[in-house]
Design a protein around this motif. Structure first.
Motif, short mmCIF file in Angstrom:
data_model
loop_
_atom_site.label_atom_id
_atom_site.label_comp_id
_atom_site.label_asym_id
_atom_site.label_seq_id
_atom_site.Cartn_x
_atom_site.Cartn_y
_atom_site.Cartn_z
N GLY A 62 22.66 57.41 54.11
CA GLY A 62 23.69 57.14 55.10
C GLY A 62 24.81 58.16 55.03
N LEU A 63 25.25 58.43 53.78
CA LEU A 63 26.32 59.41 53.58
C LEU A 63 25.91 60.78 54.12
CD1 LEU A 63 27.93 58.94 50.04
CD2 LEU A 63 29.02 58.74 52.26
N VAL A 64 24.65 61.19 53.79
CA VAL A 64 24.16 62.51 54.21
C VAL A 64 24.12 62.60 55.74
CG1 VAL A 64 22.14 64.02 54.27
CG2 VAL A 64 22.86 62.96 52.12
N ILE A 65 23.55 61.57 56.38
CA ILE A 65 23.42 61.59 57.85
C ILE A 65 24.80 61.61 58.51
CG2 ILE A 65 22.64 60.28 59.86
CD1 ILE A 65 20.35 59.24 58.07
N VAL A 66 25.66 60.67 58.07
CA VAL A 66 26.98 60.59 58.68
C VAL A 66 27.75 61.88 58.42
CG1 VAL A 66 29.21 59.39 58.59
CG2 VAL A 66 27.09 58.09 58.64
N GLY A 67 27.61 62.39 57.18
CA GLY A 67 28.26 63.66 56.84
C GLY A 67 27.81 64.77 57.77
N ALA A 68 26.49 64.84 58.01
CA ALA A 68 25.94 65.90 58.86
C ALA A 68 26.47 65.75 60.30
CB ALA A 68 24.42 65.83 58.85
N ILE A 69 26.52 64.53 60.78
CA ILE A 69 27.00 64.32 62.16
C ILE A 69 28.48 64.72 62.28
CG2 ILE A 69 27.51 62.55 63.91
CD1 ILE A 69 25.02 61.06 62.91
N VAL A 70 29.26 64.27 61.30
CA VAL A 70 30.69 64.59 61.34
C VAL A 70 30.89 66.10 61.22
CG1 VAL A 70 32.89 64.32 60.11
CG2 VAL A 70 31.42 62.34 60.49
N PHE A 71 30.15 66.72 60.29
CA PHE A 71 30.26 68.16 60.09
C PHE A 71 29.91 68.91 61.37
CE2 PHE A 71 28.38 72.27 59.04
CZ PHE A 71 29.33 72.82 58.18
N SER A 72 28.78 68.55 61.99
CA SER A 72 28.36 69.28 63.19
C SER A 72 29.31 69.03 64.35
CB SER A 72 26.93 68.91 63.57
OG SER A 72 26.89 67.59 64.03
N ILE A 91 13.74 63.64 73.82
CA ILE A 91 13.76 63.70 72.35
C ILE A 91 15.14 64.13 71.86
CG2 ILE A 91 12.80 64.90 70.34
CD1 ILE A 91 10.15 65.07 72.01
N GLY A 92 15.69 65.16 72.53
CA GLY A 92 17.02 65.66 72.14
C GLY A 92 18.10 64.61 72.29
N GLY A 93 17.99 63.79 73.33
CA GLY A 93 19.01 62.77 73.53
C GLY A 93 18.75 61.52 72.71
N GLY A 94 17.49 61.14 72.54
CA GLY A 94 17.14 59.87 71.89
C GLY A 94 17.20 59.93 70.38
N LEU A 95 16.66 60.99 69.81
CA LEU A 95 16.59 61.09 68.36
C LEU A 95 17.97 60.98 67.69
CD1 LEU A 95 14.13 61.24 66.56
CD2 LEU A 95 14.52 63.69 66.31
N PRO A 96 18.97 61.74 68.18
CA PRO A 96 20.28 61.63 67.51
C PRO A 96 20.84 60.21 67.56
CG PRO A 96 20.29 63.42 69.10
CD PRO A 96 18.98 62.72 69.25
N ILE A 97 20.57 59.49 68.64
CA ILE A 97 21.08 58.11 68.72
C ILE A 97 20.45 57.27 67.62
CG2 ILE A 97 21.21 56.02 70.15
CD1 ILE A 97 21.20 57.83 72.60
N ILE A 98 19.11 57.44 67.47
CA ILE A 98 18.41 56.67 66.44
C ILE A 98 18.92 57.05 65.05
CG2 ILE A 98 16.17 56.27 65.37
CD1 ILE A 98 14.97 56.78 68.20
N VAL A 99 19.02 58.36 64.80
CA VAL A 99 19.43 58.83 63.47
C VAL A 99 20.86 58.38 63.16
CG1 VAL A 99 19.91 60.87 62.07
CG2 VAL A 99 17.84 60.77 63.45
N ALA A 100 21.75 58.51 64.15
CA ALA A 100 23.14 58.12 63.92
C ALA A 100 23.23 56.62 63.65
CB ALA A 100 24.00 58.48 65.13
N THR A 101 22.48 55.83 64.41
CA THR A 101 22.47 54.38 64.20
C THR A 101 22.04 54.05 62.78
OG1 THR A 101 21.84 54.15 66.50
CG2 THR A 101 21.60 52.22 65.13
N LEU A 102 20.93 54.67 62.36
CA LEU A 102 20.45 54.42 61.00
C LEU A 102 21.49 54.82 59.96
CD1 LEU A 102 16.69 55.49 61.04
CD2 LEU A 102 17.65 53.22 60.67
N GLY A 103 22.04 56.02 60.13
CA GLY A 103 22.99 56.54 59.16
C GLY A 103 24.18 55.62 58.96
N PHE A 104 24.80 55.21 60.09
CA PHE A 104 25.98 54.36 59.98
C PHE A 104 25.63 52.97 59.46
CE2 PHE A 104 28.06 57.47 62.78
CZ PHE A 104 29.25 57.60 62.11
N THR A 105 24.44 52.48 59.82
CA THR A 105 24.03 51.16 59.32
C THR A 105 23.82 51.19 57.81
OG1 THR A 105 22.95 50.82 61.43
CG2 THR A 105 22.45 49.25 59.69
N PHE A 106 23.12 52.23 57.33
CA PHE A 106 22.93 52.37 55.87
C PHE A 106 24.28 52.41 55.18
CE2 PHE A 106 18.67 54.81 56.41
CZ PHE A 106 18.04 53.62 56.64
N LEU A 107 25.18 53.19 55.76
CA LEU A 107 26.51 53.36 55.17
C LEU A 107 27.23 52.01 55.12
CD1 LEU A 107 28.26 55.75 54.17
CD2 LEU A 107 29.38 55.70 56.38
N GLY A 108 27.16 51.30 56.23
CA GLY A 108 27.84 50.01 56.31
C GLY A 108 27.30 49.02 55.31
#
Lengths: 326, 285
Positions: B24-34, B253-270
């Protein structure tokens, strides 16, 4: 009667309920002098908690003060404003509660809580922290400086009660209310806590209102005792007099039922038969008459007044009038 | 309070120890960084059209291909992340702050105020979010701010209710009674003693709410109620790709994948945050 600190005068408190007014306290009178320890004994539901919350004025919304005064240092607390009461609480009057597992904020470290409690002082934080550490040391917690950073759940029950005592005594109050402070602890700890409390009381010269149903502790600790039954004071006076020559049948039975007093081994511990009358529907006469084996006609009809039965000794029982009536 | 610095470190270390939390930290970190460095990461201007290169598949020059106007999908995905956070963070934190305040007031204050606030919360909650959004957008027109406001307004009641329930439970707890008998004022009880007990629960709720809000923003943009074109948003990408899914699937794919990944990342984090904020579950700290 010099140096009276807390004077409760003819206090009556009701709870308004759907069934009618519950007469939780009726015509309570006693006093606590400066630097003395007064014990309050009585079984569950006799009004001990109502009494404490009345003194602190932290009452349930359906509480009604029907009569009387609670004078602290001469001024009536029932007439004080909420602001005045708040200034008194935790400064002049402190309290230690029964269950040490519940009385601390679980998410703040002990140090944070002890610093927060000194919110009236303008001293810098470092000084407040030092004072907190000193208080912890005073109640017998080893390595207090380091333990300030720990959370309540990292302490045992006995330790927590010591912390609660440290917090209550931090402001050097004139009156400490101890609401069954050792009931939730085991016997060895009880002795330690009581001894510590006694030491601190002597050092700080504060008065203690000690509520308990452990007669042994009361006899050990207190100067004077108030015996309460079903919202009324039945006997009060010097601790030795109460224990050696009780003048009310309830006190007598209570002492007989104390396991510490029973000499012979028994399979069944003695009890007082019957139960406390319904406080919403109080019968005529003496409140204890249904459970009293010496009750007479007179007890059925008239409430016995609390009267002097000797020096420093009051009781509310018609039996003490026998010589007069006979 | 002065505890913040070490406290935050303890929480982050605690989350990282849990494998899911680490992800979760890695995914959220990557999203925030990008999102922060989007301007330097993107190879092309995300709104520049290039008709000659339209609807291409992935290649080294266009990692995720291009859309019907020849815009670089990868650049649009990265910039879309920026938009998603710009909506999600203010909306969630705004809703949390307002909900927390109102909830604590409702829980500790007089009964009539509690009733009034609860009625207000229930009224807001009874509107379906999308319908509410439609109405607001019809009134003021689609924009990023509108989305933020709509999302915030509709999620305040959730935070408010949780904060109220927590306050009600705490209000009758013995340690609050102990504080009162030590002469603490109402402000002190709420701010110093209750807030730290409530904030953890709400932080977890907020972390889990962020993906919902991201999805909601995408949904609104998909319906054309969110951000205005040509601003790239994951939802807008999905919408464009939806029409062209036979020609080029890369937009979806470009629009859908980030939504799925971001959802997972923040949920893991939470979820791992929930385990960490409770000091009773914290070990050896």
């Amino acid at each position: 009667m010099t140096d009276v600190l807390l004077e409760i005068d003819n206090l009556s408190v009701d709870y308004e309920t759907a069934r009618g007014d519950l007469k939780a306290l009726r015509n309570i009178s006693f006093d606590v002098r400066k630097a003395e320890i007064v014990g309050i004994v009585g079984e569950s539901g006799c009004g001990k908690s109502t009494l404490i919350s009345s003194i602190l004025r932290l009452i349930a919304p359906n509480t009604r003060f029907r009569s009387g005064e609670i004078r602290f240092d001469g001024s009536d607390l029932l007439k004080a404003t909420e602001r005045e009461m708040r200034a008194l609480r935790g400064d002049e009057i402190s309290i230690v509660f029964q269950d040490p597992m519940q009385t601390h904020n679980p998410v703040l470290s002990v140090g944070q809580q002890m610093i927060d409690i000194q919110h009236r002082s303008k001293a810098p934080k470092g000084e407040k922290r030092e004072k907190a550490a000193q208080m912890l040391a005073a109640v017998g917690i080893p390595d207090p400086e380091a333990r300030l950073d720990q959370f309540p759940h990292e302490f045992s029950g006995g330790m927590r009660q010591r912390i609660a005592i440290a917090m209550a005594l931090m402001s050097e109050p004139n009156l400490l209310i101890a609401d069954e402070p050792t009931t939730a602890l085991d016997a060895t700890l009880e002795v330690q806590i009581i001894e510590r409390l006694q030491e601190l009381q002597r050092e700080m010269d504060c008065a203690i209102l000690f509520i308990s149903h452990h007669l042994g502790v009361i006899a050990e600790l207190c100067d004077r005792v108030v015996v309460m039954y079903a919202g009324a004071v039945v006997e009060s006076g010097d601790v030795r007099k109460i224990f050696h020559e009780p003048k009310h049948p309830y006190t007598r039975r209570l002492i007989e039922c104390d396991p510490g007093h029973i000499k012979t081994r028994a399979r069944i511990l003695p009890t007082i038969p019957g139960e406390v009358p319904d406080l919403a529907n109080i019968p005529d006469g003496c409140i204890f008459r249904d459970r009293c084996n010496q009750a007479t006609e007179r007890c059925m009809a008239h409430v016995p007044p609390l009267e002097s039965v000797g020096e420093e000794h009051m009781a509310a029982c018609w039996l003490n009038h026998e010589e007069v009536t006979a | 309070m002065e505890k913040s610095q070490s406290e935050i470190r303890i929480i982050i270390v605690g989350i990282a120890k849990n494998p899911l939390g680490f992800m979760g930290l890695v995914i959220v970190g990557a999203i925030v960084f990008s999102a922060i460095f989007a301007a330097w990461i993107v190879p092309y201007d995300p709104i520049e059209m290039n008709i000659r290169d339209r609807m291409q598949g992935p290649s080294w020059s266009h990692l995720l291909g291009t859309d019907q106007l020849g815009r670089d999908t990868f650049s649009r995905v990265i910039t879309g992340g920026q938009v998603a956070l710009k909506v999600a963070l203010p909306a969630v934190f705004g809703a949390m702050a307002i909900g927390l305040t109102l909830g604590m007031v409702a829980g500790y204050g007089p009964k009539w105020l509690d009733n009034f606030l609860m009625l207000l919360f229930d009224t807001i909650r009874s509107f379906p979010t999308v319908m509410f959004a439609l109405a607001v957008v019809a009134l003021v027109g689609p924009s990023l701010q509108t989305v933020v406001l709509v999302v915030m307004a509709t999620s305040i009641p959730t935070y408010g209710r949780v904060a109220r329930t927590q306050t009600l439970t705490l209000r009758n707890s013995e340690f609050i009674l102990a504080e009162r008998s030590m002469g603490a004022s109402m402000a002190r009880i709420l701010g110093v003693h209750m807030l730290p007990n409530i904030i953890g629960v709400l932080a977890v709720l907020a972390a889990m709410d962020i993906p919902t809000v991201i999805a909601l923003e995408a949904g609104l943009s998909f319906l054309g109620l969110g951000v205005k074109p040509p601003t790239p948003s994951w939802g807008a990408l999905l919408k464009d790709g939806y029409a062209l899914v036979r020609q080029t699937p890369w937009l979806v794919i470009g629009g859908g994948l980030p939504i799925i990944v971001a959802t997972l990342g923040f949920t893991f984090l939470g979820e791992s945050l929930r385990d960490v904020v409770d000091p009773k579950l914290r070990k050896n700290q």
